[in-house]
Design an enzyme around this catalytic site. Structure first.
Site, mmCIF file in Angstrom:
data_model
loop_
_atom_site.group_PDB
_atom_site.id
_atom_site.type_symbol
_atom_site.label_atom_id
_atom_site.label_comp_id
_atom_site.label_asym_id
_atom_site.label_seq_id
_atom_site.Cartn_x
_atom_site.Cartn_y
_atom_site.Cartn_z
ATOM 1 N N PRO A 51 0.802 -1.218 0.000
ATOM 2 C CA PRO A 51 0.000 0.000 0.000
ATOM 3 C C PRO A 51 0.837 1.271 0.000
ATOM 4 O O PRO A 51 1.736 1.409 0.814
ATOM 5 C CB PRO A 51 -0.788 -0.113 1.307
ATOM 6 C CG PRO A 51 0.082 -0.927 2.217
ATOM 7 C CD PRO A 51 0.883 -1.851 1.327
ATOM 8 N N ASP A 90 -2.190 2.951 2.403
ATOM 9 C CA ASP A 90 -1.598 3.097 3.718
ATOM 10 C C ASP A 90 -2.053 4.440 4.256
ATOM 11 O O ASP A 90 -1.803 5.469 3.623
ATOM 12 C CB ASP A 90 -0.071 3.073 3.571
ATOM 13 C CG ASP A 90 0.604 2.524 4.804
ATOM 14 O OD1 ASP A 90 -0.078 2.388 5.834
ATOM 15 O OD2 ASP A 90 1.804 2.250 4.730
ATOM 16 N N TRP A 527 4.060 0.790 10.325
ATOM 17 C CA TRP A 527 4.658 -0.369 9.642
ATOM 18 C C TRP A 527 4.111 -1.680 10.182
ATOM 19 O O TRP A 527 4.156 -2.708 9.505
ATOM 20 C CB TRP A 527 6.184 -0.328 9.779
ATOM 21 C CG TRP A 527 6.783 0.829 9.041
ATOM 22 C CD1 TRP A 527 7.070 2.057 9.542
ATOM 23 C CD2 TRP A 527 7.126 0.869 7.649
ATOM 24 N NE1 TRP A 527 7.580 2.860 8.555
ATOM 25 C CE2 TRP A 527 7.631 2.151 7.392
ATOM 26 C CE3 TRP A 527 7.057 -0.064 6.629
ATOM 27 C CZ2 TRP A 527 8.069 2.537 6.131
ATOM 28 C CZ3 TRP A 527 7.497 0.319 5.367
ATOM 29 C CH2 TRP A 527 7.990 1.598 5.125
ATOM 30 N N GLN A 563 12.805 -1.694 0.969
ATOM 31 C CA GLN A 563 11.756 -2.332 1.762
ATOM 32 C C GLN A 563 12.229 -3.611 2.441
ATOM 33 O O GLN A 563 11.491 -4.215 3.206
ATOM 34 C CB GLN A 563 10.515 -2.624 0.889
ATOM 35 C CG GLN A 563 9.837 -1.384 0.332
ATOM 36 C CD GLN A 563 9.184 -0.516 1.398
ATOM 37 O OE1 GLN A 563 9.268 -0.789 2.590
ATOM 38 N NE2 GLN A 563 8.546 0.561 0.980
ATOM 39 N N TRP A 567 8.698 -2.789 4.513
ATOM 40 C CA TRP A 567 7.503 -3.631 4.340
ATOM 41 C C TRP A 567 7.825 -5.118 4.235
ATOM 42 O O TRP A 567 7.168 -5.950 4.858
ATOM 43 C CB TRP A 567 6.754 -3.144 3.089
ATOM 44 C CG TRP A 567 5.409 -3.758 2.922
ATOM 45 C CD1 TRP A 567 4.384 -3.767 3.821
ATOM 46 C CD2 TRP A 567 4.933 -4.452 1.760
ATOM 47 N NE1 TRP A 567 3.311 -4.427 3.290
ATOM 48 C CE2 TRP A 567 3.619 -4.854 2.031
ATOM 49 C CE3 TRP A 567 5.500 -4.770 0.522
ATOM 50 C CZ2 TRP A 567 2.847 -5.557 1.105
ATOM 51 C CZ3 TRP A 567 4.728 -5.458 -0.401
ATOM 52 C CH2 TRP A 567 3.424 -5.846 -0.115
ATOM 53 N N LYS A 600 19.228 12.059 -6.875
ATOM 54 C CA LYS A 600 17.863 11.756 -6.464
ATOM 55 C C LYS A 600 16.890 12.667 -7.219
ATOM 56 O O LYS A 600 17.179 13.822 -7.467
ATOM 57 C CB LYS A 600 17.790 12.044 -4.958
ATOM 58 C CG LYS A 600 16.577 11.523 -4.252
ATOM 59 C CD LYS A 600 16.726 11.893 -2.770
ATOM 60 C CE LYS A 600 15.375 12.136 -2.117
ATOM 61 N NZ LYS A 600 14.562 10.970 -1.913
ATOM 62 N N LYS A 603 11.915 17.718 -7.408
ATOM 63 C CA LYS A 603 11.055 18.683 -8.101
ATOM 64 C C LYS A 603 11.781 19.996 -8.336
ATOM 65 O O LYS A 603 11.720 20.568 -9.417
ATOM 66 C CB LYS A 603 9.805 18.941 -7.251
ATOM 67 C CG LYS A 603 8.614 18.132 -7.705
ATOM 68 C CD LYS A 603 7.306 18.914 -7.507
ATOM 69 C CE LYS A 603 6.152 18.112 -8.049
ATOM 70 N NZ LYS A 603 5.525 17.257 -7.051
#
Ligand code: ZN
Length: 1021
Positions: A51, A90, A527, A563, A567, A600, A603
């Site tokens: 999610p 989530d 989590w 993750q 997750w 990275k 914006k």
């Protein structure tokens, strides 16, 4: 007839057409309904959707994960499996709360409480789902089939009840406890954080801190030096630690004796340069000595102010003596508690000193640093003061520097199930495979107890109620709404704060009836909730218990590599602790998508192309292919560029489309369409169908192994065979309307689009439906290679010819000999003469030589040489690598009974290879895979030159035909005004020029100025 096909497709428009058709025809739902679930779901392929938070827009990382989440289920569906796909959201936790604080312009617990927890949580609820529609748009546009209407949200009552059940079950198993332990703590968010949260990307950043060296006075009179980068913890100092085996020097200057690790003396030249070493001690000699406190706030602490022994003391920096404040360091706490020293933590939830530090009470600890340093200086305790740049953890949500502090928190006793987690990990197939024992396995081996409580507002409640009177202690832990309703006597429709906190009842163990059972204030780490997704999404065990039994572990999950600490990890902890099973069987973990400058994505830096714009210019299939075929799926990071997407269109999407267009064009001209057939006898037809069989097998193997990168490579390889070999070599047959050629291309494209469907779902859909007139390609069964003819000898022979062609053509290029210029001869020396012989005409024509000499006498043209592969040698041989390389250069090697020995050392497979090296004069080169050697005769006679010029002229006339927009079959009248050289060539090759350009009449004169080529259609066929 085929439907009309544009030669210049508008890809985005074409994709929108497909998306509209899918929506109209409910193609996704159909793809599920048409596949049987089987007994107890035995035919289901179980996908778990990780999610996302919907309080921000999706970025390339999400899009990439989404493409993988789509490609694998599409493939499995075509393999006949039923693949349900539910979207998940989530909703809880710090990301939502920090965002809501910003939107409301409030911050911190007191302001939130004053604002009202109910209103604050309402703001979180709407903030966290504010972009769901945008997400749906993106996900739909990227052609991802997933069920949004039947989604799950971690804030749903059912979901939260399952999470509550998980907590209670762990509690009953003795795997939950409350502890007063040192944890990473954000004083702005006012909550402890878990290991998972302090190991996420960007958490560690450079920070400048003061570093001070101070002295403590030992009971034996020496001044012992300690070093710290957190001066604010010095008022809480309760012990010092030394390494038992470290050597410490005793120095004397001006009648004072000092103690410091011997190996650190050099770093204190300036302070201790004049001192004379008068003795030496082991750390163990110092252990147990008492010293006087630096400050007197905790002077009465039992057992405090002694030197302890600790293995973690190093001499990398500092003095080799570590100052210990058990309330502010995990190792400090463990060592001090073991020595009978209690933990004190004189800091409040905002990061300010409590009243115990009477001189600086209310001062934020970071702000206190200079004040403390000044005080140490005034008291003469400061030996040295530096500034220290180090990598320091920051809050993953609010970016403030964290502190470590002892705090009461709830833990999952991960250390109790760690060994089992390590075992169960062995049952998981990781892609790439090194993750299993690499980043995931290592993280498991070092797993620590998991701090799962957050001192926050918006989350699943910790379902623990305790007595508010310690004289009548009682703890109730709840695992369902029904249990709550039974004890509190009211209907429970919401488990969020503050509603849940209003459930209060008299303590049954208190006969006086005055003490009350109240919920502990904390909520769960979000989590914990996302890790509960496999069972909580179906409200297990309250519903779907049997379904869950048969759908756990899930077959497939995918997220980015980080993750493994998020997750993937929390799912694995809960799966092991609750069910003694892994949560998932196959896990793809990909790298990070970076901006086009390798940094990275940001914006503000504007260093990546806007995804929506890319959809509008190149289409989603191009983006899908571009990302899936990148090394990011083998775990590397990858820079996303607009050029990459443009190249994908040019190299993959358009070649496929052009092949389709070509088929419809020539079939149309012949007044026919292709049929699905595999009994063609033409050698190129059989070759192509054989290569198609290979493709199907290879892609099946890759997709079964979740290797999308490999599948893309294979698909692109076949596309090259189809367009740059089969179609190009068969133009004459298409021109003549040869039904076998048309059927072969039709058959190849039908099967090819099925194989490519998961990777190019919309373009494949358009082409496939145009060819077959059938429903969706995604409802087709995955093709089988068994229906196709195979001829291994033909495959090898043709592969050699293709290798020979491309090698000879690159020789031409490097010799500056254009392909239209005919050459006298080429030689192909190969062990596979018999297999190549039947295709020798193709080779001659393709490289434009008058004759090809074919021979198996490879040794006449080259020799085999041993080549070392240092990259493979190095790791095994280490220091011997150079020796082996030297021996090889000196010719000191042998090859006996399949064993290669170099300089007396036997090599193993993969460390060397035999390469054919050409020793022919002039233009010669070797073929890949020891396939042989080619030699090109580069002598250009005037006769050859004339023919070359004539062929250049043909090319120019063809261009003129296209510019005049003539049909490929139009006959022309040709008039030329050309130079003498060209006229000479034209005269010599007039018949060839006329027949190749369909000229029925021609006139020619010598040009005074610029050359002119004029074509006029004379008749239309
Ligand atoms: Zn924070």
């Amino acid at each position: 007839m085929y439907p009309p096909v544009s030669s210049q497709p508008n890809l985005p428009a074409l994709e929108n057409e497909v998306l509209a058709r899918w929506a109209r025809e409910h193609s996704f739902q159909q793809s599920i309904d048409m596949r049987d679930a089987g007994t107890d779901g035995s035919n289901e392929f179980v996908f778990y959707d990780g999610p996302p938070f919907a309080n921000g827009l999706p970025h390339y990382g999400h899009l990439l994960t989404g493409y993988v989440k789509d490609a694998i289920p599409r493939y499995q569906t075509m393999r006949g499996r039923r693949v349900e796909r539910r979207f998940g959201w989530d909703c809880h936790g710090l990301p939502a709360e920090v965002q809501a604080e910003k939107e409301l312009g409030i911050s911190g617990h007191p302001e939130i409480s004053a604002f009202g927890v109910d209103k604050f949580n309402d703001a979180c609820r709407s903030s966290v789902l504010q972009f769901t529609e945008e997400w749906r748009d993106y996900v739909t546009r990227q052609a991802r089939w997933v069920d949004f209407d039947n989604d799950y949200k971690t804030l749903d009552l059912d979901y939260m009840e399952s999470v509550m059940w998980a907590f209670k079950t762990l509690w009953d198993k003795g795997l939950i406890y409350e502890g007063f332990r040192v944890l990473a703590y954000c004083w702005r968010c006012e909550t402890p954080l878990s290991n998972t949260e302090t190991r996420m990307d960007d958490v560690y950043r450079d920070r400048q801190d003061p570093a001070v060296t101070v002295w403590f006075e030992l009971e034996t009179g020496e001044r012992i030096l300690a070093w710290t980068t957190t001066p604010w913890t010095l008022p809480s100092n309760l012990a010092l630690a030394v390494g038992p085996d470290i050597d410490y020097a005793v120095l004397e200057v001006d009648g004072e004796r000092w103690i410091i690790a011997e190996s650190r003396l050099g770093a204190y030249e300036a302070q201790l340069g004049e001192a004379v070493q008068v003795g030496s001690l082991k750390g163990s000699d110092l252990v147990g000595r008492r010293y006087s406190p630096l400050f007197d706030y905790f002077a009465e602490m039992p057992n405090a102010f002694q030197v302890l022994s600790a293995d973690f003391v190093s001499t990398e920096d500092g003095t080799g003596i570590v100052h210990m404040a058990p309330g502010f360091g995990e190792e400090d706490q463990n060592a001090c508690n073991a020595a009978g020293i209690d933990t004190v933590c004189p800091m409040d939830e905002h990061g300010q000193y409590t009243a115990e530090i009477s001189d600086w009470v209310g001062q934020h600890v970071f702000d206190a640093n200079p004040l403390i340093i000044r005080s140490l200086k005034d008291s003469g305790r400061l030996v040295r003061h530096d500034s220290y740049m180090h990598s320091y953890p920051h809050c993953w949500r609010c970016a403030e520097p964290l502190v470590y502090r002892a705090i009461s928190s709830w833990f999952v006793k991960v250390t109790d199930v760690k060994d089992r987690m390590v075992e169960l990990n062995q049952q998981i197939n990781w892609v790439p495979s090194h993750v299993k024992d690499g980043s995931f396995g290592k993280w498991l081996e070092n797993a620590r107890d998991w701090s799962i409580s957050r001192n926050r507002f918006w989350g699943s409640p910790i379902p623990v109620w305790v007595s508010d009177n310690p004289d009548f202690p009682r703890i109730d832990v709840y695992g369902s709404v029904a249990e709550l309703e039974a004890d509190f006597g009211i209907r429970v429709a919401d488990l969020h704060r503050p509603v849940i906190d209003e459930l209060v009842r008299p303590n049954p163990d208190d006969p006086s009836g005055t003490s009350m059972m109240r919920r502990v204030p904390e909520v769960l780490d979000c989590w914990f909730e996302s890790g509960s997704m496999p069972f909580a999404q179906v409200h297990y065990p309250f519903e779907n218990a049997e379904w869950f039994e048969h759908h756990y572990p899930g077959d497939f999950i995918v997220e980015y590599l980080g993750q493994t600490r998020g997750w993937f990890y929390t799912m694995h902890v809960l799966a092991t602790a609750l069910f003694d099973r892994p949560a998932f069987s196959n896990c793809v973990s990909h790298g990070i998508v970076l901006g086009d400058d390798g940094a990275k994505m940001s914006k503000s830096l504007n260093n990546y192309p806007d995804p929506n714009q890319m959809f509008e210019v190149y289409g989603s299939d191009a983006m899908r292919w571009y990302l899936l075929s990148s090394p990011i799926l083998r775990g590397s990071d990858f820079s996303v560029t607009e050029t990459g997407m443009r190249d994908t269109v040019r190299q993959v999407v358009l070649p496929l489309w052009n092949a389709y267009y070509f088929l419809t064009l020539y079939a149309g001209a012949a007044g026919t369409t292709g049929s699905f057939r595999t009994d063609q006898e033409d050698v190129l037809d059989r070759y192509l169908l054989g290569e198609l069989a290979e493709l199907i097998d290879a892609v099946t193997e890759s997709m079964d192994a979740y290797d999308l990168y490999g599948a893309c490579e294979q698909v692109q390889g076949f596309l090259d065979t189809l367009t740059n070999w089969f179609i190009r070599r068969s133009r004459d047959r298409f021109w003549e309307g040869d039904q076998d050629a048309i059927d072969t291309l039709h058959t190849a494209l039908v099967l090819f689009t099925r194989v490519a469907a998961p990777l190019l779902p919309m373009v494949a859909e358009q082409v496939h439906s145009g060819l077959t007139g059938e429903g969706s390609v995604h409802h087709q069964d995955w093709p089988s290679s068994e229906d196709l003819p195979r001829d291994p000898e033909l495959a090898i022979g043709m592969r050699r010819v293709r290798d020979a062609c491309s090698t000879l053509l690159s020789l031409r290029k490097s010799e500056g000999l254009r392909v239209r210029l005919p050459l006298a001869s080429a030689t192909l020396a190969t062990p596979d003469v018999a297999l190549v012989q039947p295709h020798i005409d193709i080779l001659r024509d393709e490289v434009n030589v008058k004759s090809v000499d074919l021979t198996d006498r490879v040794a006449d043209h080259g020799t085999e040489e041993l080549v070392l592969l240092p990259k493979a040698l190095g790791p095994r041989l280490g220091g011997d690598t150079q020796k082996v390389i030297g021996a090889h250069k000196a010719g000191d090697w042998s090859f006996d009974d399949g064993v290669v020995t170099v300089g007396g050392i036997d090599l193993v497979e993969g460390e060397f290879e035999f390469r054919l090296v050409s020793d022919a004069e002039g233009a010669a080169a070797t073929l890949p895979g020891k396939g042989g050697i080619v030699v090109l005769d580069t002598v250009v006679t005037s006769e050859l030159e004339r023919e070359g010029v004539a062929r250049d002229l043909i090319r120019r006339i063809q261009t003129a035909r296209r510019e005049a927009e003539l049909d490929v079959s139009d006959r022309i009248s040709l008039s030329l005004e050309i130079s003498e050289v060209v006229a000479d060539a034209f005269t010599a090759h007039q018949t060839m020029v006329e027949s190749e350009t369909l000229a029925v009449e021609s006139s020619m004169k010598i040009a005074g100025g610029d050359e002119v080529i004029h074509v006029v259609a004379t008749e239309r066929r």
